[in-house]
Design an enzyme around this catalytic site. Structure first.
Site, PDB file in Angstrom:
ATOM      1  N   ASP A 392       0.876  -1.159   0.000  1.00  0.00           N
ATOM      2  CA  ASP A 392       0.000   0.000   0.000  1.00  0.00           C
ATOM      3  C   ASP A 392       0.921   1.219   0.000  1.00  0.00           C
ATOM      4  O   ASP A 392       2.026   1.160   0.539  1.00  0.00           O
ATOM      5  CB  ASP A 392      -0.870  -0.009   1.264  1.00  0.00           C
ATOM      6  CG  ASP A 392      -1.598   1.304   1.456  1.00  0.00           C
ATOM      7  OD1 ASP A 392      -2.300   1.729   0.527  1.00  0.00           O
ATOM      8  OD2 ASP A 392      -1.434   1.915   2.529  1.00  0.00           O
ATOM      9  N   LYS A 393       0.489   2.301  -0.608  1.00  0.00           N
ATOM     10  CA  LYS A 393       1.360   3.484  -0.664  1.00  0.00           C
ATOM     11  C   LYS A 393       1.318   4.286   0.631  1.00  0.00           C
ATOM     12  O   LYS A 393       2.312   4.420   1.339  1.00  0.00           O
ATOM     13  CB  LYS A 393       0.971   4.401  -1.834  1.00  0.00           C
ATOM     14  CG  LYS A 393       1.880   5.642  -1.928  1.00  0.00           C
ATOM     15  CD  LYS A 393       1.412   6.620  -2.978  1.00  0.00           C
ATOM     16  CE  LYS A 393       0.258   7.464  -2.481  1.00  0.00           C
ATOM     17  NZ  LYS A 393       0.664   8.433  -1.423  1.00  0.00           N
ATOM     18  N   THR A 394       0.133   4.806   0.944  1.00  0.00           N
ATOM     19  CA  THR A 394       0.012   5.748   2.053  1.00  0.00           C
ATOM     20  C   THR A 394       0.246   5.082   3.402  1.00  0.00           C
ATOM     21  O   THR A 394      -0.465   4.165   3.783  1.00  0.00           O
ATOM     22  CB  THR A 394      -1.384   6.414   2.039  1.00  0.00           C
ATOM     23  OG1 THR A 394      -1.621   6.968   0.752  1.00  0.00           O
ATOM     24  CG2 THR A 394      -1.468   7.493   3.095  1.00  0.00           C
ATOM     25  N   LYS A 567      -9.279  -3.516  -4.335  1.00  0.00           N
ATOM     26  CA  LYS A 567      -7.946  -3.945  -3.898  1.00  0.00           C
ATOM     27  C   LYS A 567      -7.851  -5.461  -3.777  1.00  0.00           C
ATOM     28  O   LYS A 567      -6.884  -6.068  -4.232  1.00  0.00           O
ATOM     29  CB  LYS A 567      -7.590  -3.273  -2.565  1.00  0.00           C
ATOM     30  CG  LYS A 567      -7.209  -1.812  -2.717  1.00  0.00           C
ATOM     31  CD  LYS A 567      -6.552  -1.264  -1.463  1.00  0.00           C
ATOM     32  CE  LYS A 567      -6.050   0.152  -1.699  1.00  0.00           C
ATOM     33  NZ  LYS A 567      -5.292   0.681  -0.553  1.00  0.00           N
TER      34      LYS A 567
END
Length: 696
Positions: A392-394, A567
């Protein structure tokens, strides 16, 4: 009696370890059934059932432990160990010892005796069968000795065995409740009530279940939005990071949609409710978590499969031994039963039981020192086969907060530090995340006078006698202030947030902000790629931001603008390529994907939901810790295989000896001798496990 007691103590101790191993499998299976029940609407009752089971094991342990004290004091070996001599061996002491042991056997051993019955009903004898068999043989044989049979009894070993198994099961049963807690944490994102706007314009607080589509609700600054809807009045920025993964607060004006569970920012807004209850966005996320958890495959490790066959061998071997010595060799019952007990002792999966649990115990200690929390052993062991890691990025690859990434000077009179200082001086009076990012990135700031916010556009004030403004590109457009700069155009193309600094109405420079990439992320991606593992990223952010982060880190793939319900689907797509996939994330929106992945890895700084849904937690929130996971998983599996090979070979040699196949040669193993061999095998397995280390 001492030799036999020592032998039986070893037998009991290792029997427990083997059983605890099987109980993990049993509780895992039970947990899987639990998620299906959750999906059917039985989540609350199932959670209560698990809580009752934890309480039951706890109660049985403490009561059995208290009853064990007189058993220990009445046991000759313990008396001599404590230097009491034989002062407790009064006439009839054996009957008192038997009475206390009977209480422990039937009360403390009840869960295992019941487990034996349940397994036999299903025709799937397993570790509960071995536990019940071990304590039953020890109890009934010892009871026969008390009431006249020639032999030895093992009551204190029996009692301590049951105590240890009870406390082990008590601790392990707690882990079953993890899935239920995950769903509870999701539900906690919603507020308990809402400020409903009544027809006469007044505002009344009402429970969420009284809201219906079409109602108008007031949401004050800092409050959670109570339902999915659309803004009908007011203006604010809304933090949806925990729901959509969007790192930047989203500006909301009339006509813009909002999600229940998101956190309102600095302004008051009125929303018109569109979806509540089961139709809401958050409820759909909860359903996805349930489905992903329920569909996760259930696997048995090598020890469980081997233990099943060892159960069959133990039962059959004991029966055959008893029959041969009685019917064919015509020996007396005491002799035959002693041979049977020896077979049961030596066949108990002592080293086999330790082969996995002891390695797991050592690996757990190592993992703790490396900032890892292993919640699902099966998934952890699967980490050795990881072929792709999806981040996941954040909050995972990035820090989840805004910071200055670039400064562009448009006038040679200022330096970068001065530009930031002027901007920070004004923004210090604003609570907006962008303002906070500028303040955190500046080394200094100065006093500001006449501060005033420009709604939706920025802020201004007087700093060092100069009028300083920090504004959005929209402000420049409205005031026909044009800036032509290729670097700024590039920053916009990367999806970064760009604000301009004006001093005395002249544009002096621009500041670009973005979610700050963790310093460790680039090195983590580099090392993973060197190991042949594909690196990917999922994010709810736009494509420009996703591409910038992917390019900065050198990722193989990225998926942008991915909503929570997408996702898990993206995880399935990658898994459909035949890859073993790990997912690393921290937000609520990652929960379905964490559950769907072969190995779910949660960042420790993330929400409790992600932690409860994940198999492994990175306590230090460091992407580099993925290496510790993979290295430890590889080393753990290697040690398990080594121990299982030894334990299996030991049983193949020891069981025939215990049965008495070399009796005619004058070689006959007593129960105590069997315990010595069992102990030797156990020591070898234990020493091998202690050599476990992380392979990097």
């Amino acid at each position: 009696m001492d030799e036999n007691e020592h032998r039986h103590h070893n037998h009991n101790h290792h029997q427990h370890d083997d059983m605890a191993n099987d109980h993990s499998k049993m509780t895992h299976d039970h947990s899987q059934r639990g998620e299906h029940e959750h999906g059917a609407g039985g989540g609350h009752s199932h959670h209560d059932h698990h809580a009752h089971m934890v309480a039951d094991f706890r109660k049985r342990f403490w009561i059995s432990l208290i009853l064990t004290i007189p058993i220990l004091l009445l046991s000759p070996m313990i008396q001599r160990f404590l230097g009491l001599g034989t002062v407790m061996q009064f006439p009839g002491y054996a009957f008192v010892l038997w009475a206390f042991s009977t209480a422990v056997f039937f009360y403390g051993g009840w869960p295992f005796l019941k487990g034996l019955v349940d397994e036999l009903k299903k025709a799937t004898p397993g570790m509960m069968t071995l536990i019940a068999l071990a304590i039953s043989v020890a109890y009934f044989y010892s009871s026969f000795v008390v009431f006249g049979l020639s032999g030895k009894f093992f009551f204190w070993e029996l009692a301590t065995l049951i105590d240890i198994m009870l406390v082990g099961h008590w601790i392990e049963m707690k882990s079953i409740m993890g899935a239920s807690r995950a769903l509870e944490e999701l539900a906690k994102l919603m507020p308990s009530d809402a400020h409903k706007v009544m027809p006469d314009g007044s505002v009344a607080d009402v429970p969420l279940d009284q809201l219906k589509s079409g109602d108008h609700v007031l949401v004050k600054p800092g409050e959670k939005i109570p339902a999915d809807g659309v803004v009908v009045d007011g203006e604010s920025s809304v933090n949806e990071a925990m729901l959509t993964g969007e790192s930047m607060p989203v500006h909301k004006t009339a006509g813009k949609p909002v999600i229940g569970g998101a956190i309102n920012g600095e302004g008051s807004i009125t929303i018109e409710v569109q979806r509540t209850g089961k139709d809401s966005f958050l409820s759909q996320v909860i359903d996805l978590v349930r489905e992903a958890q329920a569909s996760k495959s259930k696997t048995q490790d090598l020890a469980n499969r081997a233990a099943f066959w060892l159960t069959i061998i133990a039962i059959a071997g004991g029966a055959v031994t008893l029959f041969v010595w009685l019917a064919i060799m015509h020996k007396d019952f005491a002799f035959a039963l002693e041979r049977t007990v020896t077979v049961m002792v030596i066949t108990c999966p002592h080293a086999l039981g330790l082969a996995v649990p002891l390695v797991v115990a050592v690996s757990t200690a190592i993992s703790a020192r490396n900032g890892l929390l292993i919640r699902n052993r099966t998934a952890f062991e699967a980490a050795r086969n990881i072929q792709a890691i999806i981040f996941d990025k954040t909050g995972t690859l990035t820090e989840g907060k805004f910071g200055v990434t670039d400064t562009v000077l448009l006038d040679g009179k200022l330096k970068e530090k001065e530009l930031l200082a002027y901007a920070a001086s004004v923004e210090a009076h604003s609570e907006h995340p962008i303002a906070q990012g500028i303040v955190d990135s500046a080394n200094e700031s100065w006093d500001v006078k006449d501060f005033k916010a420009i709604p939706g556009k920025g802020a201004h004030g007087v700093v060092k006698g100069k009028k300083v403004m920090v504004v959005s590109p929209g402000y420049l457009r409205e005031n026909n202030l044009k800036v032509n700069n290729s670097k700024i155009d590039e920053l916009h193309a990367q999806g970064k947030t760009v604000v301009y600094v004006l001093i005395d109405n002249k544009v002096m420079g621009a500041i670009a902000l973005a979610d700050i990439i963790r310093p460790e992320s680039k090195e983590a991606v580099k090392r993973l790629k060197e190991m042949g593992i594909r690196t990917m990223m999922l994010t709810g952010d736009n494509k420009q931001v996703a591409k910038w982060v992917a390019d900065e880190l050198g990722l193989d793939e990225y998926f942008a603008e991915v909503l929570p319900h997408e996702k898990a689907a993206r995880l399935k797509e990658v898994q459909a390529r035949g890859l073993t996939v790990a997912m690393t994330g921290d937000g609520v929106n990652d929960a379905p994907a964490l559950a769907q992945a072969d190995v779910g890895i949660a960042i420790g700084a993330g929400t409790d939901v992600a932690v409860e849904t994940a198999d492994i937690v990175l306590v230090r929130s460091n992407p580099l810790d993925v290496f510790a996971i993979i290295g430890l998983a590889k080393a753990t599996y290697k040690k398990m295989v080594q121990n299982l090979v030894w334990a299996t070979g030991y049983n193949a040699f020891a069981i025939p000896l215990a049965a008495g196949v070399l009796y005619k040669l004058g070689i006959l193993l007593s129960p105590a001798a069997g315990a010595v061999l069992m102990s030797l095998s156990t020591v070898i397995v234990a020493i091998n496990a202690r050599f476990l280390k992380i392979e990097k």
